[in-house]
Design an enzyme around this catalytic site. Structure first.
Site, PDB file in Angstrom:
ATOM      1  N   ASP A  89       0.855  -1.186   0.000  1.00  0.00           N
ATOM      2  CA  ASP A  89       0.000   0.000   0.000  1.00  0.00           C
ATOM      3  C   ASP A  89       0.888   1.232   0.000  1.00  0.00           C
ATOM      4  O   ASP A  89       2.004   1.211   0.533  1.00  0.00           O
ATOM      5  CB  ASP A  89      -0.905   0.019   1.229  1.00  0.00           C
ATOM      6  CG  ASP A  89      -1.990  -1.050   1.169  1.00  0.00           C
ATOM      7  OD1 ASP A  89      -2.330  -1.482   0.056  1.00  0.00           O
ATOM      8  OD2 ASP A  89      -2.480  -1.455   2.241  1.00  0.00           O
ATOM      9  N   ASP A 124      -7.053  -1.553  -4.473  1.00  0.00           N
ATOM     10  CA  ASP A 124      -8.173  -1.248  -3.576  1.00  0.00           C
ATOM     11  C   ASP A 124      -9.119  -0.234  -4.217  1.00  0.00           C
ATOM     12  O   ASP A 124     -10.350  -0.364  -4.124  1.00  0.00           O
ATOM     13  CB  ASP A 124      -7.649  -0.678  -2.252  1.00  0.00           C
ATOM     14  CG  ASP A 124      -6.789  -1.675  -1.487  1.00  0.00           C
ATOM     15  OD1 ASP A 124      -6.992  -2.885  -1.664  1.00  0.00           O
ATOM     16  OD2 ASP A 124      -5.911  -1.225  -0.728  1.00  0.00           O
TER      17      ASP A 124
END
Length: 205
Positions: A164, A178
């Site tokens: 991330d 995401d």
């Protein structure tokens, strides 16, 4: 003459036969109807499937490329401000689900992602709606992006931590996979509220 009328049929009998044939055609299933519309439907279905996988591939490659760049340039480096403190780029390894939830259930989330991929691939066979193709393509590309991390990244097979790097202020760090999953899910909700089904039909509740 009587034999000829029996073979050819009287006008009344002919009308009855035509009515019976029309009724049988109306009741016939998709495989028994005229072949004129089936090639068109198959062609439209193939185009929607191509659109689904094209969206999925683009979403997957963008996510994969961004993660490779983040690992090479941002990992073990201080955050890079994009909009002051409101939005930063920083490399984070996330063992949980989207936005960092459920870090203790990595394998479960891996299995769920794999199931999502299989279900979408099966749905593609009955897909005739372009908006649904885009939505499912986003879901598929995002799921494959994070599933790739689960399989190939440390600490091991099916337990890999997802990369991330998008860090808004006062919110969890996430990635482009995401984002694709959220956008695809949001589009599906809109399509469902509008009554549009994956096969292209529209229903009103």
């Amino acid at each position: 003459m009587a034999e000829a009328e029996r073979v050819i049929g009287t006008p009344d009998n002919k009308d009855e036969a035509d009515d019976a044939a029309a009724a049988a055609a109306a009741e016939a299933g998709p495989d028994e109807r005229s072949s004129d519309e089936r090639p068109g439907e198959r062609s439209r279905g193939r185009r929607r499937v191509v659109a689904l996988f094209a969206v999925a591939i683009v979403a997957y490659l963008i996510d994969l490329g961004s993660k490779l760049l983040v690992v090479a340039k941002l990992e073990h480096q201080p955050p890079i401000p994009v909009i002051g403190d409101l939005l930063q780029l920083t490399a984070v390894r996330n063992p949980g689900a989207a936005f960092g939830f459920g870090g203790a259930f990595t394998i479960i989330f891996t299995i769920i992602a794999a199931i999502v991929v299989v279900v979408i691939a099966r749905l593609a066979r009955k897909l005739y709606s372009l908006p649904w193709a885009i939505a499912l393509g986003l879901l598929l590309g995002g799921a494959l992006g994070n599933l790739t991390d689960r399989i190939f990244r440390a600490p091991g097979f099916l337990q890999g931590a997802v990369v991330d790097f998008i860090a808004p202020a006062h919110f969890a760090v996430f990635n482009l996979a995401d984002s694709a999953i959220v956008c695809g899910g949001f589009l599906i909700v809109i399509l469902s509220f509008r009554g549009l089904d994956p096969d292209g039909t529209v229903h009103k509740d």
